[in-house]
Each structure stands twice: as structure tokens, then as C-alpha cells.
Design a protein around this motif. Structure first.
Motif, short mmCIF file in Angstrom:
data_model
loop_
_atom_site.label_atom_id
_atom_site.label_comp_id
_atom_site.label_asym_id
_atom_site.label_seq_id
_atom_site.Cartn_x
_atom_site.Cartn_y
_atom_site.Cartn_z
N LEU A 80 0.86 -1.18 0.00
CA LEU A 80 0.00 0.00 0.00
C LEU A 80 0.89 1.23 0.00
CD1 LEU A 80 -2.99 0.89 0.06
CD2 LEU A 80 -2.71 1.24 2.53
N GLN A 81 0.95 1.91 -1.14
CA GLN A 81 1.68 3.16 -1.25
C GLN A 81 0.75 4.29 -0.84
OE1 GLN A 81 4.98 3.83 -2.13
NE2 GLN A 81 4.47 5.92 -1.52
N MET A 82 1.15 5.03 0.18
CA MET A 82 0.30 6.08 0.72
C MET A 82 0.99 7.42 0.52
SD MET A 82 -1.07 4.25 4.20
CE MET A 82 0.51 4.39 5.01
N ASN A 83 0.39 8.29 -0.26
CA ASN A 83 0.92 9.63 -0.51
C ASN A 83 -0.03 10.69 0.04
OD1 ASN A 83 3.05 8.43 -1.97
ND2 ASN A 83 1.87 8.49 -3.87
N SER A 84 0.46 11.89 0.15
CA SER A 84 -0.35 13.02 0.63
C SER A 84 -1.09 12.65 1.92
CB SER A 84 -1.35 13.44 -0.45
OG SER A 84 -0.68 13.80 -1.64
N LEU A 85 -0.37 12.09 2.85
CA LEU A 85 -0.99 11.61 4.08
C LEU A 85 -1.56 12.75 4.91
CD1 LEU A 85 1.55 8.80 4.89
CD2 LEU A 85 -0.93 8.49 4.75
#
Length: 114
Positions: A80-85
Motif C-alpha cells: 500500500l503506497q500512501m501519498n499526501s498523508l
């Protein structure tokens, strides 16, 4: 033995990124839709994203466009790539089979805070 081992969590500032990994037993990975879930303090566990054996992905509205789920069938691993957290992404993240969960792993803590 059925096993799910999540990793990759941590503390990150708002706007930052993290990549979670989940190593699964071949017996549950090979023929199933896999999913990431999360549980924030005081809240129920919620579905974040799913991915089919062929790679078709779906997302909860709250993470669509920011998170990307993927899987490596040769390694029995889902990512799971999580950006703009955002702070509201803070939770313990779990992976599991979608629809017929195996015993849950320990999860990995994601904390988004400045």
C-alpha cells in the motif's frame, strides 16, 4: 499455517508518504482478493483498498487518488503506497483476504502528525 505480517508503518508529517508491505502465507494469497484495512483509535476497522489476483484495484473514497494498492504474486506480498498523508489517516493498518478474513496479523501503526 496462515500468517499475515504487516510492516512499513511509522510517524510521518502531513503531506508525507509511506509504503506498507504485507507478507502472506501462500495458502491464503494465491487465490484471493487481498485488502488493506485500518482501525483508528475508538473506531471500527474500515476497508481501505482491495486488489484482485489480476491486479484490479478499488479504493475507499477517503483515500482514492492518494493511495495505491499493488501485489507481487511471486512473493505473496501486497503493498500500500500512501501519498499526501493526512492526520485522519492515522490508524493501525492491516492486510487480509477480502470477504473471508483469515486470523488478523499484528498490523502496522501509521501516525500522521506534525
Amino acid at each position: 499455517q496462515v500468517q499475515l505480517v504487516e510492516s512499513g508503518g511509522g510517524l510521518v508529517q502531513p503531506g508525507g508518504s509511506l509504503r506498507l508491505s504485507c507478507a502472506a502465507s501462500k495458502s491464503i494469497f494465491s487465490f484471493n482478493i487481498m485488502a488493506w484495512y485500518r482501525q483508528a483509535p475508538g473506531k471500527q476497522r474500515e476497508l481501505v483498498a482491495t486488489i484482485s489476483i489480476g491486479g484490479r484495484a478499488s479504493y475507499a473514497g477517503s483515500v482514492k487518488g492518494r493511495f495505491t494498492i499493488s501485489r507481487d504474486n511471486a512473493k505473496n506480498t501486497v503493498y500500500l503506497q500512501m501519498n499526501s498523508l493526512r492526520p485522519e489517516d492515522t490508524a493501525v493498518y492491516y492486510c487480509n483476504v477480502f470477504g473471508a478474513p483469515a486470523p488478523w496479523g499484528q498490523g502496522t501503526q501509521v501516525t500522521v502528525s506534525s
